[in-house]
Every structure is written in C-alpha cells, then in structure tokens.
Design a protein around this motif. Structure first.
Motif, short mmCIF file in Angstrom:
data_model
loop_
_atom_site.label_atom_id
_atom_site.label_comp_id
_atom_site.label_asym_id
_atom_site.label_seq_id
_atom_site.Cartn_x
_atom_site.Cartn_y
_atom_site.Cartn_z
N ARG A 57 36.39 98.01 5.34
CA ARG A 57 36.92 96.80 6.00
C ARG A 57 37.61 97.14 7.33
N GLN A 60 34.94 97.88 9.76
CA GLN A 60 34.31 96.63 10.16
C GLN A 60 35.18 95.85 11.15
N ASN A 61 36.49 95.80 10.82
CA ASN A 61 37.41 95.11 11.73
C ASN A 61 37.47 95.80 13.08
#
Length: 253
Positions: A57, A60-61
């Motif tokens: 995550r 991805q961020n």
C-alpha cells in the motif's frame, strides 16, 4: 516509507508480546509446546502478511503521489507553453491592428488627394480639385517663360476642364494676356470681357480692363480704348489699376 514500516513492525511486536503475556503462568496448562509454536508461527505469518500488505500500500501510494507530481509538472509545462503562445498571439494581434490602422490612415490620405479641397484664391474661397493648382501653375510657368501660344492653349484647356474652379478668373485673365501677346486682339477682348462680367470685384478685374483697352487701342479702336480706361478710373478708384489707367490716358492722343 521505511519509518512507517518500522512503526508498523513495532506495533506488531508489541501485539505479539501482549499475546505472549496473556498466555503466561496463569494459563500455562492450556497450551503445550506444539500449540505454542503453531500460535507463534501463525502470528508471525499474519505479521509478515500484514507487513507485506502495508508495504504494497505504501508503494502504491508512493507511485500515485509520483504520478500526481508528474501530472502536475506536465500541467505546469502546458500552462507555460500556452502562456507563451498567448503572448505570441497577442503580439501578432497588436501588429495586425497597427498595420490595419496604418493602412486605413494611408488609404484616407490617398483618398483625400482625390477629393476637392477648400482653397482661398485672391481672397476668394472655393472648392478645388487636387489637379487644378498643378495644371494652373504649369500653364502660368509657360506664360512666364515666354511660351504664349502654349500658355494660351493650356489656360483655354483649364477653363474648359474646370468651369467652376476658383482659379478660373485667373486662368481667363492669363489666357487674355496670352492672346494679347500673340496679337489676337479680338480673342483677348472676348475672354477678358467675360472674365470681368462674371467677376467684377475680382482683384484682377481692373488689370483685365487695361489689357482690353490695349487690345482696342492697338487694333485701331482708340476711342473705345479711351472709354475702357476711363471706366477703370471711375469704377476702381484708389486701386493700382486706376492709377495705371489714369497715366495711360495722359499719354493717349
């Protein structure tokens, strides 16, 4: 990103410690060694899965943030390009407006050259075509150069071409003088009589009558010439023409 992973690792470790504490001496008889190992393995796998998911995550961020930064930079570049184009277009518009303004100013100036202009000739106002003055001056220059025939033709053409011209009385006056110089007394008298009849108050009217008197005297009409000179003295007293006529009368026999 590493700081966040470390923070998550610490939280997971604390959770594991809590669970271990919860299975302390008070519950020692509940779990045997295999169950304890399986619980630890399960918790470790859960922690690793959690850590992997968190890392994904975060990655991805980070990619989303990087994409947004790239898009923002692209937008900035596009805005800069559009501003540059706008400045170029603005300069082109200003240039075109100036060219258009200059064009119409030049066109207006050219058109005015072909429009009648208000002029004052010998104290008298009137509308004059742009070509009148140059043609009149050219004819007068011929007369002054001694080309009386050419001047007469030019003044006659001028009178025919511009019958309403403010220069017409002068053109008739010099035409009469041109004919007198060529000894065309009858033609000179006719032109000058028309000039005086149509313009009795013109500054050249007394001079025109004196030329008529000379035409009459030199063509053998002395009595008529004397009467014309007397008319000048009587009709235009105090003028230079009257003085000339008076002097001429004294010498006329």
């Amino acid at each position: 990103m590493n700081a966040r992973v470390s923070k998550l690792s610490c939280l997971a470790a604390l959770s594991c410690a809590g669970l271990l504490c919860a299975t302390g001496p008070a519950h020692a008889g509940v779990f045997d060694d295999d169950e304890a190992r399986r619980a630890i393995v399960t918790m470790r796998d859960q922690f690793n899965a959690f850590q992997a998911t968190a890392s994904q995550r975060i990655d991805q961020n980070s990619r989303v943030q990087l994409d947004m930064q790239n898009q923002l930079e692209s937008l900035r570049q596009e805005v800069a390009r559009l501003r540059g184009q706008n400045e170029v277009l603005q300069n082109q518009l200003e240039t075109l407006q100036k060219q258009q303004k200059d064009y119409y100013a030049d066109l207006d100036a050219r058109l005015k050259k072909f429009e009648p202009q208000q002029v004052t000739v010998d104290g008298r106002e009137g509308l004059s075509q742009p070509t009148e003055k140059p043609e009149y001056d050219a004819a007068l220059q011929r007369f002054q150069g001694g080309d009386f025939k050419g001047a007469g033709q030019a003044f006659a053409a001028f009178a025919k071409k511009y019958p309403q011209s403010p220069y017409l009385p002068l053109a008739q006056y010099w035409l009469g003088n041109s004919l007198y110089a060529q000894r065309d007394y009858r033609g000179s008298i006719s032109v000058l009589q028309n000039m005086v009849q149509d313009n009795p108050s013109h500054p050249k009217a007394p001079d025109a009558l004196i030329v008529i008197a000379n035409d009459q005297i030199e063509s053998g009409q002395k009595a008529a010439g004397r009467k014309t000179l007397e008319l000048v003295v009587a009709k235009y007293p105090g003028t230079e023409g009257a003085q000339v006529a008076s002097n001429r009368l004294k010498t006329l026999k």
